[in-house]
Design an enzyme around this catalytic site. Sequence first.
Site, short mmCIF file in Angstrom:
data_model
loop_
_atom_site.label_atom_id
_atom_site.label_comp_id
_atom_site.label_asym_id
_atom_site.label_seq_id
_atom_site.Cartn_x
_atom_site.Cartn_y
_atom_site.Cartn_z
CB SER A 174 -0.67 0.05 1.33
OG SER A 174 -1.26 1.31 1.59
CE1 TYR A 221 -3.95 -2.57 5.63
CE2 TYR A 221 -3.27 -0.64 5.14
CZ TYR A 221 -3.68 -1.68 4.73
OH TYR A 221 -3.89 -1.95 3.41
CE LYS A 228 -1.48 -4.30 3.44
NZ LYS A 228 -2.05 -5.74 2.66
P1 NAD Z 1 -11.29 -7.06 1.21
O1 NAD Z 1 -11.54 -6.90 2.65
O2 NAD Z 1 -12.22 -6.90 0.43
O3 NAD Z 1 -10.27 -8.33 0.82
C1 NAD Z 1 -9.42 -9.20 1.65
C2 NAD Z 1 -10.05 -10.60 1.80
O4 NAD Z 1 -9.30 -11.25 2.62
C3 NAD Z 1 -11.58 -10.52 2.31
O5 NAD Z 1 -12.34 -11.16 1.44
C4 NAD Z 1 -11.23 -11.06 3.41
O6 NAD Z 1 -12.47 -12.03 3.83
C5 NAD Z 1 -10.15 -12.03 3.36
N1 NAD Z 1 -9.19 -12.47 4.37
C6 NAD Z 1 -8.91 -11.65 5.59
N2 NAD Z 1 -8.07 -12.35 6.23
C7 NAD Z 1 -7.94 -13.56 5.80
C8 NAD Z 1 -7.32 -14.55 6.53
N3 NAD Z 1 -6.69 -14.77 7.56
N4 NAD Z 1 -7.46 -15.84 5.96
C9 NAD Z 1 -8.06 -15.86 4.47
N5 NAD Z 1 -8.76 -14.83 4.08
C10 NAD Z 1 -8.82 -13.51 4.60
O7 NAD Z 1 -10.01 -5.85 0.86
P2 NAD Z 1 -9.63 -5.27 -0.52
O8 NAD Z 1 -9.72 -3.92 -0.47
O9 NAD Z 1 -9.91 -6.33 -1.56
O10 NAD Z 1 -7.86 -5.57 -0.24
C11 NAD Z 1 -7.27 -6.53 -0.58
C12 NAD Z 1 -5.73 -6.21 -0.13
O11 NAD Z 1 -4.95 -4.95 -0.77
C13 NAD Z 1 -5.57 -6.12 1.43
O12 NAD Z 1 -4.28 -6.93 1.85
C14 NAD Z 1 -5.32 -4.67 1.51
O13 NAD Z 1 -4.76 -4.42 2.85
C15 NAD Z 1 -4.57 -4.36 0.39
N6 NAD Z 1 -4.76 -2.80 0.17
C16 NAD Z 1 -6.24 -2.42 -0.10
C17 NAD Z 1 -6.24 -0.98 -0.18
C18 NAD Z 1 -7.63 -0.49 -0.30
O14 NAD Z 1 -8.02 0.58 -0.14
N7 NAD Z 1 -8.86 -1.16 -0.65
C19 NAD Z 1 -5.41 -0.17 -0.19
C20 NAD Z 1 -4.12 -0.64 -0.36
C21 NAD Z 1 -3.63 -2.07 -0.04
N1 UFG Z 2 -12.10 11.48 3.53
C1 UFG Z 2 -13.04 12.45 3.99
N2 UFG Z 2 -14.34 11.88 4.69
C2 UFG Z 2 -14.38 10.63 4.75
C3 UFG Z 2 -13.44 9.73 4.18
C4 UFG Z 2 -12.14 10.41 3.75
O1 UFG Z 2 -12.85 13.67 3.87
O2 UFG Z 2 -15.43 10.18 5.29
C5 UFG Z 2 -10.85 11.93 3.07
C6 UFG Z 2 -9.62 11.92 3.76
O3 UFG Z 2 -9.42 12.69 4.86
C7 UFG Z 2 -8.59 11.59 2.77
C8 UFG Z 2 -9.28 11.08 1.52
O4 UFG Z 2 -10.59 11.41 1.78
O5 UFG Z 2 -8.31 12.94 2.54
C9 UFG Z 2 -9.26 9.53 1.17
O6 UFG Z 2 -9.58 9.06 2.49
P1 UFG Z 2 -9.60 7.44 2.44
O7 UFG Z 2 -10.01 6.77 3.94
O8 UFG Z 2 -10.44 6.93 1.45
O9 UFG Z 2 -8.10 6.89 2.22
P2 UFG Z 2 -6.62 7.00 2.67
O10 UFG Z 2 -5.84 7.91 1.71
O11 UFG Z 2 -6.97 7.58 4.11
O12 UFG Z 2 -6.08 5.45 2.76
C10 UFG Z 2 -6.64 4.65 1.91
C11 UFG Z 2 -6.69 3.22 2.66
C12 UFG Z 2 -5.46 2.87 3.36
C13 UFG Z 2 -4.38 2.70 2.18
C14 UFG Z 2 -4.20 4.18 1.56
C15 UFG Z 2 -3.20 4.16 0.25
O13 UFG Z 2 -7.41 3.38 3.52
O14 UFG Z 2 -5.69 1.51 3.72
O15 UFG Z 2 -5.60 4.48 0.95
O16 UFG Z 2 -3.42 2.98 -0.57
F1 UFG Z 2 -3.04 2.59 2.75
#
Ligand code: NAD
Ligand code: UFG
Length: 353
Positions: A125, A149, A153
């Site tokens: 991330s 978190y 990562k």
């Molecule tokens: P998500 O929660 O939709 O998907 C994650 C999946 O992993 C879920 O289906 C959950 O049930 C499963 N899971 C969790 N723990 C588990 C375990 N111990 N064993 C088996 N399955 C398990 O999330 P997502 O948005 O699809 O994210 C996928 C990956 O990408 C995550 O590792 C997340 O940290 C990373 N990521 C997401 C974002 C974002 O904003 N969505 C940003 C950066 C990185």
């Molecule tokens: N924000 C608001 N109101 C809300 C939610 C968010 O103003 O209700 C703003 C935040 O302050 C930020 C922007 O919208 O400025 C984006 O916020 P998000 O929570 O959507 O995303 P972040 O950038 O904080 O973080 C996300 C994921 C993290 C990941 C990161 C980079 O939550 O897990 O993107 O991938 F690490």
Amino acid sequence: MKNILVTGGAGYIGSHTCIELLAAGYTPIVIDNLCNSSTISLDKVKQITGKKITFIEGDVRDAKFLDSVFKKFNIYGVIHFAGLKAVGESVEEPFMYYDNNIAGSICLFDAMNRNNVKRIIFSSSATVYGDPATVPIKEDFPVSATNPYGRSKLHIEEILQDIYVSDDQWNIGLLRYFNPVGAHKSGLIGEDPNGIPNNLMPYISGVAVGKYKELSVFGGNYPTPDGTGVRDYIHVVDLAKGHVKALQAFESSKVDNLYTVNLGTGIGYSVLEMVKAFSTASNKKIAYKIVARRSGDIACCYADPTLAKEMLGWQAQYGIQEMCDDTWRWQSGNPDGYKVNAEPHLMVEDVTV
Ligand code: NAD
Ligand code: UFG
């Protein structure tokens, strides 16, 4: 046909990636403990692609389970999505995050090693860049973490780097995602957060669909053009395609056996720009009020995506309007996410291992 083990494949990014894997001729084998998803997403993938996904319910922290999966299927490589992802929750529940994300990853890597599967793409991330001194962010910028978190990562990246140092037969791609949003064009799959969303896009779409009264905009006095936070939003389908390119790259000479790459668009949008674009997409007024900054947030974060283009031949195709249009199609068609569509008999193949 190459089998790809997709951990967390029933989730948001994983389900979209299954579609792109199928389109590229790979066979996804999904394992998921369903703690943040349901297999309905995979039923929908079948509806979209016409192909049934092999799904096995289980946890990446269960070594015996993993061994049985590796023994049953001839796995070419692993895409590791499984993990917990809520920043605030990780501050409250560090044990849970370190156990699920770090211990779970170690258990998976160990099982891969035992079963001689040494090709992995890991979901990292942009959070690992902390508060960057400048933007756009390049892969060689300093890394840091401010919450469990983000630290999970960072540690998993470091663990994979150590594994590579010990054995250069491994192929490891560390993908640092920026802010994934959007949904598949079909409107059948999308993001389905549990409870009140923490992230911007599902909250805005929840306001548009009438689930929430107004958006709280966290901070209006950041040093950004309109004072609200700026992020690099990336369409989840672009992100999913990036995973296919990341796997294929191991077969080219353009990447090292261990590589780190940003997946972002290179463009930053403010919260208010997102509100405006979503309002256009949904044809709804999005009520908002500016409130205090959210603790731990940074002003501005966007990628330099040059390396992804050079190494993977990947570049984001979709812009802000498509991200909003597609989110709206999903949200308006499924205001309660997957719940409303639950069927008594899932069509997902349940393989007993
Ligand atoms: P998500 O929660 O939709 O998907 C994650 C999946 O992993 C879920 O289906 C959950 O049930 C499963 N899971 C969790 N723990 C588990 C375990 N111990 N064993 C088996 N399955 C398990 O999330 P997502 O948005 O699809 O994210 C996928 C990956 O990408 C995550 O590792 C997340 O940290 C990373 N990521 C997401 C974002 C974002 O904003 N969505 C940003 C950066 C990185
Ligand atoms: N924000 C608001 N109101 C809300 C939610 C968010 O103003 O209700 C703003 C935040 O302050 C930020 C922007 O919208 O400025 C984006 O916020 P998000 O929570 O959507 O995303 P972040 O950038 O904080 O973080 C996300 C994921 C993290 C990941 C990161 C980079 O939550 O897990 O993107 O991938 F690490």
